[in-house]
Design a protein around this motif. Structure first.
Motif, PDB file in Angstrom:
ATOM      1  N   LYS A   1       0.834  -1.210   0.000  1.00 57.04           N
ATOM      2  CA  LYS A   1       0.000   0.000   0.000  1.00 57.04           C
ATOM      3  C   LYS A   1       0.862   1.251   0.000  1.00 57.04           C
ATOM      4  CE  LYS A   1      -4.071  -1.977   0.277  1.00 57.04           C
ATOM      5  NZ  LYS A   1      -4.921  -1.939  -0.908  1.00 57.04           N
ATOM      6  N   ARG A   2       2.122   1.088  -0.418  1.00 56.41           N
ATOM      7  CA  ARG A   2       3.029   2.239  -0.385  1.00 56.41           C
ATOM      8  C   ARG A   2       3.721   2.421  -1.727  1.00 56.41           C
ATOM      9  NH1 ARG A   2       3.152  -0.321   4.437  1.00 56.41           N
ATOM     10  NH2 ARG A   2       4.544  -1.859   3.534  1.00 56.41           N
ATOM     11  N   LEU A   3       3.653   3.663  -2.210  1.00 55.16           N
ATOM     12  CA  LEU A   3       4.356   4.025  -3.447  1.00 55.16           C
ATOM     13  C   LEU A   3       5.323   5.152  -3.102  1.00 55.16           C
ATOM     14  CD1 LEU A   3       4.625   3.931  -6.606  1.00 55.16           C
ATOM     15  CD2 LEU A   3       2.842   5.673  -6.680  1.00 55.16           C
ATOM     16  N   VAL A   4       6.584   4.969  -3.486  1.00 54.70           N
ATOM     17  CA  VAL A   4       7.596   5.997  -3.241  1.00 54.70           C
ATOM     18  C   VAL A   4       7.959   6.622  -4.581  1.00 54.70           C
ATOM     19  CG1 VAL A   4      10.076   6.188  -2.798  1.00 54.70           C
ATOM     20  CG2 VAL A   4       8.587   5.126  -1.092  1.00 54.70           C
ATOM     21  N   VAL A   5       7.999   7.947  -4.620  1.00 50.43           N
ATOM     22  CA  VAL A   5       8.377   8.626  -5.861  1.00 50.43           C
ATOM     23  C   VAL A   5       9.664   9.386  -5.612  1.00 50.43           C
ATOM     24  CG1 VAL A   5       7.667  10.267  -7.629  1.00 50.43           C
ATOM     25  CG2 VAL A   5       5.959   8.846  -6.493  1.00 50.43           C
ATOM     26  N   ALA A   6      10.660   9.161  -6.449  1.00 48.61           N
ATOM     27  CA  ALA A   6      11.936   9.852  -6.254  1.00 48.61           C
ATOM     28  C   ALA A   6      12.519  10.278  -7.592  1.00 48.61           C
ATOM     29  CB  ALA A   6      12.907   8.933  -5.528  1.00 48.61           C
ATOM     30  N   GLY A   7      13.455  11.214  -7.542  1.00 47.20           N
ATOM     31  CA  GLY A   7      14.066  11.755  -8.752  1.00 47.20           C
ATOM     32  C   GLY A   7      13.442  13.092  -9.106  1.00 47.20           C
ATOM     33  N   GLY A   8      14.162  13.854  -9.923  1.00 45.27           N
ATOM     34  CA  GLY A   8      13.772  15.236 -10.228  1.00 45.27           C
ATOM     35  C   GLY A   8      12.331  15.427 -10.675  1.00 45.27           C
ATOM     36  N   VAL A   9      11.805  14.520 -11.517  1.00 44.53           N
ATOM     37  CA  VAL A   9      10.439  14.683 -12.027  1.00 44.53           C
ATOM     38  C   VAL A   9       9.410  14.510 -10.899  1.00 44.53           C
ATOM     39  CG1 VAL A   9       8.788  13.889 -13.784  1.00 44.53           C
ATOM     40  CG2 VAL A   9      11.217  13.945 -14.311  1.00 44.53           C
ATOM     41  N   GLY A  10       9.836  13.891  -9.805  1.00 44.37           N
ATOM     42  CA  GLY A  10       8.978  13.744  -8.636  1.00 44.37           C
ATOM     43  C   GLY A  10       8.581  15.080  -8.021  1.00 44.37           C
ATOM     44  N   ALA A  11       9.253  16.154  -8.448  1.00 45.41           N
ATOM     45  CA  ALA A  11       8.891  17.499  -7.964  1.00 45.41           C
ATOM     46  C   ALA A  11       7.668  18.033  -8.718  1.00 45.41           C
ATOM     47  CB  ALA A  11      10.067  18.458  -8.153  1.00 45.41           C
ATOM     48  N   ASN A  12       7.275  17.351  -9.796  1.00 44.47           N
ATOM     49  CA  ASN A  12       6.184  17.857 -10.635  1.00 44.47           C
ATOM     50  C   ASN A  12       4.830  17.797  -9.912  1.00 44.47           C
ATOM     51  OD1 ASN A  12       3.955  17.267 -12.873  1.00 44.47           O
ATOM     52  ND2 ASN A  12       5.580  18.516 -13.768  1.00 44.47           N
ATOM     53  N   ARG A  13       4.183  18.954  -9.867  1.00 43.53           N
ATOM     54  CA  ARG A  13       2.954  19.062  -9.080  1.00 43.53           C
ATOM     55  C   ARG A  13       1.814  18.217  -9.642  1.00 43.53           C
ATOM     56  NH1 ARG A  13      -1.047  23.035  -7.494  1.00 43.53           N
ATOM     57  NH2 ARG A  13      -0.942  23.976  -9.541  1.00 43.53           N
ATOM     58  N   ARG A  14       1.675  18.225 -10.974  1.00 42.57           N
ATOM     59  CA  ARG A  14       0.585  17.446 -11.572  1.00 42.57           C
ATOM     60  C   ARG A  14       0.793  15.949 -11.339  1.00 42.57           C
ATOM     61  NH1 ARG A  14      -3.372  18.158 -16.245  1.00 42.57           N
ATOM     62  NH2 ARG A  14      -3.938  16.020 -16.704  1.00 42.57           N
ATOM     63  N   LEU A  15       2.053  15.524 -11.424  1.00 39.24           N
ATOM     64  CA  LEU A  15       2.341  14.106 -11.168  1.00 39.24           C
ATOM     65  C   LEU A  15       1.951  13.753  -9.731  1.00 39.24           C
ATOM     66  CD1 LEU A  15       3.604  11.381 -12.079  1.00 39.24           C
ATOM     67  CD2 LEU A  15       5.790  12.210 -11.210  1.00 39.24           C
ATOM     68  N   ARG A  16       2.318  14.618  -8.802  1.00 35.46           N
ATOM     69  CA  ARG A  16       1.992  14.365  -7.388  1.00 35.46           C
ATOM     70  C   ARG A  16       0.481  14.297  -7.172  1.00 35.46           C
ATOM     71  NH1 ARG A  16       6.105  16.556  -3.014  1.00 35.46           N
ATOM     72  NH2 ARG A  16       8.016  15.911  -3.997  1.00 35.46           N
ATOM     73  N   GLU A  17      -0.240  15.259  -7.758  1.00 35.42           N
ATOM     74  CA  GLU A  17      -1.691  15.283  -7.571  1.00 35.42           C
ATOM     75  C   GLU A  17      -2.335  14.018  -8.141  1.00 35.42           C
ATOM     76  OE1 GLU A  17      -2.115  20.149  -7.679  1.00 35.42           O
ATOM     77  OE2 GLU A  17      -2.817  18.957  -9.399  1.00 35.42           O
ATOM     78  N   THR A  18      -1.893  13.634  -9.344  1.00 35.68           N
ATOM     79  CA  THR A  18      -2.488  12.465 -10.001  1.00 35.68           C
ATOM     80  C   THR A  18      -2.195  11.190  -9.219  1.00 35.68           C
ATOM     81  OG1 THR A  18      -2.022  13.609 -12.071  1.00 35.68           O
ATOM     82  CG2 THR A  18      -2.707  11.325 -12.254  1.00 35.68           C
ATOM     83  N   LEU A  19      -0.948  11.053  -8.752  1.00 41.94           N
ATOM     84  CA  LEU A  19      -0.588   9.849  -7.998  1.00 41.94           C
ATOM     85  C   LEU A  19      -1.306   9.799  -6.651  1.00 41.94           C
ATOM     86  CD1 LEU A  19       3.250   9.549  -8.691  1.00 41.94           C
ATOM     87  CD2 LEU A  19       1.443   8.053  -9.542  1.00 41.94           C
ATOM     88  N   ASP A  20      -1.376  10.946  -5.979  1.00 46.17           N
ATOM     89  CA  ASP A  20      -2.052  10.983  -4.673  1.00 46.17           C
ATOM     90  C   ASP A  20      -3.507  10.540  -4.817  1.00 46.17           C
ATOM     91  OD1 ASP A  20       0.200  11.826  -3.359  1.00 46.17           O
ATOM     92  OD2 ASP A  20      -0.317  13.952  -3.404  1.00 46.17           O
ATOM     93  N   ALA A  21      -4.187  11.096  -5.851  1.00 46.85           N
ATOM     94  CA  ALA A  21      -5.604  10.771  -6.053  1.00 46.85           C
ATOM     95  C   ALA A  21      -5.769   9.296  -6.395  1.00 46.85           C
ATOM     96  CB  ALA A  21      -6.175  11.655  -7.163  1.00 46.85           C
ATOM     97  N   GLY A  22      -4.905   8.789  -7.277  1.00 46.22           N
ATOM     98  CA  GLY A  22      -4.992   7.382  -7.702  1.00 46.22           C
ATOM     99  C   GLY A  22      -4.715   6.430  -6.553  1.00 46.22           C
ATOM    100  N   ALA A  23      -3.703   6.761  -5.742  1.00 43.96           N
ATOM    101  CA  ALA A  23      -3.331   5.886  -4.622  1.00 43.96           C
ATOM    102  C   ALA A  23      -4.457   5.853  -3.590  1.00 43.96           C
ATOM    103  CB  ALA A  23      -2.036   6.374  -3.983  1.00 43.96           C
ATOM    104  N   LYS A  24      -5.082   6.996  -3.377  1.00 43.11           N
ATOM    105  CA  LYS A  24      -6.166   7.085  -2.393  1.00 43.11           C
ATOM    106  C   LYS A  24      -7.278   6.092  -2.748  1.00 43.11           C
ATOM    107  CE  LYS A  24      -8.704  10.594   0.076  1.00 43.11           C
ATOM    108  NZ  LYS A  24      -9.294  11.913   0.008  1.00 43.11           N
ATOM    109  N   LYS A  25      -7.576   6.023  -4.048  1.00 44.27           N
ATOM    110  CA  LYS A  25      -8.616   5.088  -4.498  1.00 44.27           C
ATOM    111  C   LYS A  25      -8.238   3.640  -4.191  1.00 44.27           C
ATOM    112  CE  LYS A  25     -10.582   7.718  -8.284  1.00 44.27           C
ATOM    113  NZ  LYS A  25     -10.259   8.002  -9.659  1.00 44.27           N
ATOM    114  N   LEU A  26      -6.934   3.364  -4.147  1.00 45.79           N
ATOM    115  CA  LEU A  26      -6.472   1.995  -3.853  1.00 45.79           C
ATOM    116  C   LEU A  26      -6.256   1.789  -2.358  1.00 45.79           C
ATOM    117  CD1 LEU A  26      -3.756   1.574  -6.668  1.00 45.79           C
ATOM    118  CD2 LEU A  26      -6.056   0.617  -6.672  1.00 45.79           C
ATOM    119  N   GLY A  27      -6.579   2.819  -1.572  1.00 48.61           N
ATOM    120  CA  GLY A  27      -6.341   2.722  -0.125  1.00 48.61           C
ATOM    121  C   GLY A  27      -4.853   2.749   0.187  1.00 48.61           C
ATOM    122  N   ALA A  28      -4.073   3.343  -0.710  1.00 51.41           N
ATOM    123  CA  ALA A  28      -2.613   3.369  -0.543  1.00 51.41           C
ATOM    124  C   ALA A  28      -2.130   4.796  -0.323  1.00 51.41           C
ATOM    125  CB  ALA A  28      -1.947   2.772  -1.781  1.00 51.41           C
ATOM    126  N   ARG A  29      -0.837   4.915  -0.087  1.00 48.74           N
ATOM    127  CA  ARG A  29      -0.281   6.223   0.201  1.00 48.74           C
ATOM    128  C   ARG A  29       1.005   6.440  -0.605  1.00 48.74           C
ATOM    129  NH1 ARG A  29       0.888   9.333   5.810  1.00 48.74           N
ATOM    130  NH2 ARG A  29       1.990  10.980   4.733  1.00 48.74           N
TER     131      ARG A  29
END
Ligand code: KG4
Ligand code: ZN
Length: 348
Positions: free
Chosen positions: A267-295
């Motif tokens: 239930k855990r996804l770690v994002v690392a590396g320069g592109v991990g600073a991208n706001r849209r990527l963060r928003e999309t992943l956060d929303a998607g993970a929430k649906k899976l009950g993950a973080r």
């Protein structure tokens, strides 16, 4: 344990002092970074020889700054860590040479870290830190990989790019839009004002059924659109194209990362590396993970791109677990090309 970390694999000189404490979260005692982006911008990309020379100029003043700001002395350092690879050979040699010389002068061990392991373990400098196991999306200027991480040193590659890295896709598209180098942050800023649905750009390998990526075709599609718009393109169209490009990259990255997360059973996804600073990527992943009950776990924003703290952290985590030993013989080498699976226990 107090670790002094040096990062010099590409165009950033990073120095940091990290303290690890048994049973407590690690502490970043001090950190300094010099980015050479402005120097290389004139050439549209990193010039290796200029990079090495600049690392030489910056590394010791940065180290002095870190020690002064953290109120610590060299005598308190237990271990000196540096990036051994992958990266530019000359640039790596600067950090490695300085670290090993310092270690010899201080009578302290030194340890050469794999740059990608540094990125992978950088979220352990955030609060809360993830727990093992987790799925990691590593998205930098040179790499795009999905990995299953069961422990420090246990990395199983699930998928990776077959051509350009995600950061490269951002940088090359940004260049086409006249945004200079490195273009990722500039493209994402311009995208804030654009309509992400304005241009229909491809989502390469989105439905390939595996966890691999391909971004080279996207760059060609962006070039085609850019040519159609012509030289007198209005600001809104540029923003629309930036937003559409960002959406295409983020859609593919997030769809595959979430698919990997679902298949992993963690239930855990770690994002690392320069592109991990991208706001849209963060928003999309956060929303998607929430649906899976993950973080989703990220490194602190300033530690997404290259830095000395992640190098110090990775060295400390390896040594504390007895997975590696510091070296005291003053010998060192660098590994400009160094597959991560060579440092992974999962591979052996
Ligand atoms: O991890 P990193 O600092 O260096 C490598 O090890 O490659 O990543 C640099 C990459 C560059 O391609 C840069 O354009 C991209 O990360 N980047 C971003 C953002 N910030 C940095 N890409 C998209 N959005 C951002 N906010
Ligand atoms: Zn990096």
């Amino acid at each position: 344990m107090i670790v002094l970390g040096f990062e010099s694999s590409c165009d950033e000189t990073g120095v940091a002092l990290v303290e690890t404490r048994p049973g407590a979260a690690p502490r970043l005692l001090g950190e300094a970074l010099h980015s050479q982006a402005e120097m290389h911008a004139e050439y549209g990309g990193v010039v290796p020889e200029l990079a090495s020379r600049d690392h030489i100029r910056r590394v010791l003043p940065l180290a002095r700054q870190v020690l002064a700001e953290s109120g610590r002395t060299l005598a308190e350092v237990d271990l000196v860590a540096y990036t051994r690879g992958p990266g530019l050979a000359g640039a790596l040699l600067v950090g490695a040479g300085v670290a090993v010389a310092l270690g010899a002068a201080l009578g302290r061990p030194t340890f050469g870290v794999h740059h990608l392991e540094g990125h992978l373990l950088s979220p352990f400098l955030a609060d809360p830190a993830p727990e093992f196991p987790f799925v990691a999306l590593l998205v930098s200027g040179g790499h795009t990989q999905l990995m299953r991480v069961d422990a420090v040193g246990s990395y199983e590659l699930l998928g990776e790019t077959i051509d350009d890295a995600a950061g490269e896709a951002f940088d090359k598209s940004a260049k086409l839009l006249g945004l200079g180098y490195p273009g990722g942050p500039a493209l994402s800023r311009l995208a804030e004002f654009g309509d992400a649905t304005a241009f229909a750009l491809p989502r390469p390998l989105l439905h390939s059924g595996d966890l691999d990526f391909s971004f080279a075709g996207l760059k060609t599609a962006v070039m085609t659109q850019q040519r159609k718009l012509g030289p007198n393109v209005c600001e809104q169209s540029r923003a629309d194209l930036a937003a559409s490009t960002q959406a295409a990259i983020v859609d593919v990255l997030s769809a595959k990362a979430l698919r990997a997360l679902k298949a992993s059973g963690t239930k855990r996804l770690v994002v690392a590396g320069g592109v991990g600073a991208n706001r849209r990527l963060r928003e999309t992943l956060d929303a998607g993970a929430k649906k899976l009950g993950a973080r989703v776990f990220y490194p602190p924003l300033a530690l997404c791109t290259d830095n000395g703290a992640m190098i110090a952290m990775a060295a400390a985590m390896r040594l504390e677990r007895g997975l590696a030993q510091g070296s005291t013989d003053g010998a060192f080498d660098v590994r400009p090309r160094w597959p991560l699976d060579e440092v992974s226990a999962a591979a052996s």
